[in-house]
Design a protein around this motif. Structure first.
Motif, PDB file in Angstrom:
ATOM      1  N   ASP A  44       0.845  -1.198   0.000  1.00  0.00           N
ATOM      2  CA  ASP A  44       0.000   0.000   0.000  1.00  0.00           C
ATOM      3  C   ASP A  44       0.881   1.249   0.000  1.00  0.00           C
ATOM      4  N   GLU A  45       0.951   1.890  -1.137  1.00  0.00           N
ATOM      5  CA  GLU A  45       1.736   3.120  -1.329  1.00  0.00           C
ATOM      6  C   GLU A  45       3.130   3.036  -0.701  1.00  0.00           C
ATOM      7  N   PRO A  46       3.939   2.118  -1.182  1.00  0.00           N
ATOM      8  CA  PRO A  46       5.263   1.955  -0.563  1.00  0.00           C
ATOM      9  C   PRO A  46       6.175   3.162  -0.756  1.00  0.00           C
ATOM     10  N   THR A  47       5.861   4.031  -1.710  1.00  0.00           N
ATOM     11  CA  THR A  47       6.771   5.165  -1.941  1.00  0.00           C
ATOM     12  C   THR A  47       6.287   6.453  -1.279  1.00  0.00           C
ATOM     13  N   ALA A  48       5.188   6.374  -0.531  1.00  0.00           N
ATOM     14  CA  ALA A  48       4.665   7.592   0.121  1.00  0.00           C
ATOM     15  C   ALA A  48       5.736   8.221   1.002  1.00  0.00           C
ATOM     16  N   ASN A  49       5.917   9.509   0.868  1.00  0.00           N
ATOM     17  CA  ASN A  49       6.876  10.298   1.664  1.00  0.00           C
ATOM     18  C   ASN A  49       8.342   9.932   1.425  1.00  0.00           C
ATOM     19  N   LEU A  50       8.626   9.246   0.330  1.00  0.00           N
ATOM     20  CA  LEU A  50      10.034   8.934   0.046  1.00  0.00           C
ATOM     21  C   LEU A  50      10.586   9.924  -0.977  1.00  0.00           C
ATOM     22  N   ALA A  51      11.891  10.158  -0.897  1.00  0.00           N
ATOM     23  CA  ALA A  51      12.548  11.005  -1.888  1.00  0.00           C
ATOM     24  C   ALA A  51      12.424  10.322  -3.256  1.00  0.00           C
ATOM     25  N   PRO A  52      12.310  11.108  -4.347  1.00  0.00           N
ATOM     26  CA  PRO A  52      12.074  10.513  -5.670  1.00  0.00           C
ATOM     27  C   PRO A  52      13.067   9.410  -6.036  1.00  0.00           C
ATOM     28  N   LEU A  53      14.343   9.638  -5.700  1.00  0.00           N
ATOM     29  CA  LEU A  53      15.367   8.652  -6.075  1.00  0.00           C
ATOM     30  C   LEU A  53      15.158   7.326  -5.335  1.00  0.00           C
ATOM     31  N   VAL A  54      14.848   7.441  -4.050  1.00  0.00           N
ATOM     32  CA  VAL A  54      14.615   6.235  -3.229  1.00  0.00           C
ATOM     33  C   VAL A  54      13.349   5.526  -3.707  1.00  0.00           C
TER      34      VAL A  54
END
Lengths: 286, 249
Positions: free
Chosen positions: B168-178
């Motif tokens: 569920d939205e694993p990239t939420a609040n992560l920096a674009p590169l990460v």
């Protein structure tokens, strides 16, 4: 220094009680205000075994089992059904308060209001570092050290203890990881209840004489120690118990000892005002 | 992605699914599936019911109607701990780790269903895939940065070598590169190793890049679905999610 010695004993008894109390809060979010009544009921079981020619140390096991079984039953048949109805947390607190009154005054109705005492001897007195402690008090200190060491080992190094901490931190995620949280919760109530039974008995040993309402005000000390350390934090409970135990006994050297619960209550108020999540807790704990 | 961390995928299917809270449906009439060796993604605006849908698949939210099937097992309203036993790894959007537990303890809880003798080997395999976690094994999960925390959340579910990964939205609040690394290296890698991935993702472009099939959720219903290539040519999808006009042929 003699106040310091008394404080250490009070802290030892309080630490055993508070760790159990805070474990119940951590894993099930129940502020079990009936804890004191389970303590004193357990002490009475120990007492009845003891006066029927069972040595105090064997009788103590009866008190521990009583605490464990009573606490498990309270959770299974009273608190869990109320929690399942998604009522406001304050409702369960009121229920616990009711259980406490029923447990305490129900006991009083059965055993009467006379003071009783275990068949025990305080043992030799030992003098060191300005403190005077008797054999019984040293055994209580040793018992406390062993129990807290076992709790530390359980929480830190066993699969069950880690599952208890995981269930406390995030029950849904624990379930998604395969942890049977209902089993963990039941086990926590058994273990914390055993601590409650043990605390009740050593509390009664330490006071010398006791009656059905002797632990009624003890909930103030428990709450103060728990909130000082951080609600739901077993290590915080140990620390909180030490501070409350020492401060109440040392203050008793300067003010009327009848008011020592007031000192605990002042510490509790101060903590709630400035750091409501306690020294070891985080804002998320509340 | 370490090969030890994935198992052959299982077919995940939900048919006629309605789910919600207190008997009130948040999502309804949902038909979705995710195939082994593929990434199926779900995109949609906030409040469209994406998280509720995933939670209903893994037993956290009650299914009111319809059926959820994983492989040959019907798992509708099965308890989360039983679903975990079937090899389904779920990473929620928030509260995805145990903050007071150390990184190692989080991984150990992730491997709770493993025989004790296998836990250490599984931790080693996870650390091989997420080497950054190696140096922080004793640190409390609550002290990790967003990216480290998400890696730990992924590592935690990979401890059981799941055959189906529900994210569920694993990239939420992560920096674009990460976020890009997580999606393209780890999540796509997991599917390439043969497992099944069902992913909810806010970044529609990034989701399309790694998906084999994408569902669009709106108002609690599937309003559109298709292969990423087809969706990229759908004017409605492009306007709503990719912020521009559909390419003209």
């Amino acid at each position: 220094m003699s106040s310091f010695g008394f404080g250490l004993i009070t802290a030892a008894v309080l630490a055993i009680a508070t760790v159990g109390f805070t474990m119940q809060f951590a894993v099930t979010n129940v502020l079990n205000l009936a804890y004191g009544s389970v303590m004193i009921n357990s002490a009475y079981v120990t007492y009845y075994l003891n006066i029927h020619h069972v040595t105090i140390w064997l009788a103590l096991i009866g008190g521990v089992i009583t605490g464990a079984v009573t606490s498990w039953c309270l959770n299974r048949f009273i608190f869990t059904p109320f929690q399942r109805r998604n009522l406001a947390p304050i409702t369960v607190v009121i229920v616990a308060l009711g259980v406490d009154l029923i447990g305490t005054f129900g006991l009083q109705a059965v055993v009467g209001s006379s003071y009783v005492a275990f068949h025990q001897t305080a043992g030799h007195e030992y003098h060191f570092a300005g403190m005077i402690l008797n054999g019984l008090q040293l055994i209580i200190l040793g018992l406390c050290a062993v129990v807290l060491g076992l709790i530390h080992w359980l929480l830190k190094y066993t699969r069950l203890g880690k599952a208890m901490r995981a269930t406390s931190a995030n029950p849904n995620l624990a379930r998604n990881s395969g942890v049977k949280t209902q089993f963990i919760i039941s086990t926590t109530w058994l273990i914390s209840g055993a601590l409650c039974g043990l605390a009740g008995t050593v509390f009664a040993m330490n006071t010398g004489v006791f009656e059905a309402t002797s632990a009624q005000l003890y909930i103030v000390l428990l709450l103060a120690a728990m909130f000082l350390g951080g609600p739901g934090e077993p290590y915080g409970a140990m620390f909180g118990a030490l501070i409350i135990g020492l401060s109440t006994e040392i203050s008793a050297a300067y003010i009327n000892p009848q008011y020592k619960e007031v000192i605990a209550f002042l510490v509790l108020l101060g903590m709630l005002a400035f750091r409501p999540y306690g020294i070891f807790g985080s804002e998320k704990t509340l | 992605m370490s090969a030890e961390l994935s198992k052959p995928g299982q077919h995940l299917v939900a048919t006629g699914l309605s789910a919600g809270y207190d008997g009130r449906a948040i999502v309804s009439g949902i038909d979705i599936e995710a195939l082994p060796g593929t990434v199926a993604s779900i995109v949609g605006p906030n409040g469209s019911g994406k998280s509720t849908l995933l939670k209903s698949l893994v037993g956290v939210v009650k299914v009111l109607e319809g059926q959820v099937k994983i492989g040959d097992n019907v798992v509708t309203n099965t308890a989360p701990e039983e679903i975990a036993k079937l090899g389904i790894g779920y990473v929620p959007q928030i509260d995805d780790v145990f903050p007071p537990l150390s990184v190692r303890e989080n991984l150990e809880i992730g491997g709770y269903l493993l025989p004790r003798r296998d836990v250490e080997a599984s931790i080693e395999a996870v650390l091989e895939s997420f080497p950054r976690l190696k140096s922080m094994l004793t640190r409390k999960a609550g002290k990790l940065s967003g990216g480290e925390r998400k890696m730990l959340a992924m590592g935690r579910v990979l401890m059981l070598s799941p055959s189906v990964l529900v994210l569920d939205e694993p990239t939420a609040n992560l920096a674009p590169l990460v976020a890009t690394q997580l999606l393209e290296e780890y999540i796509r890698g997991f599917a390439d190793a043969g497992s099944t991935v069902l992913l909810v993702e806010q970044r529609a472009k990034a989701a399309l890049r790694i998906s084999n099939w994408t569902y669009v959720l709106g108002g609690g219903r599937i309003v559109l679905s298709g292969a990423p290539k087809d969706l990229e040519e759908n004017p409605l999808f492009v306007e709503s999610f990719l912020g521009g006009a559909a390419p003209t042929k």
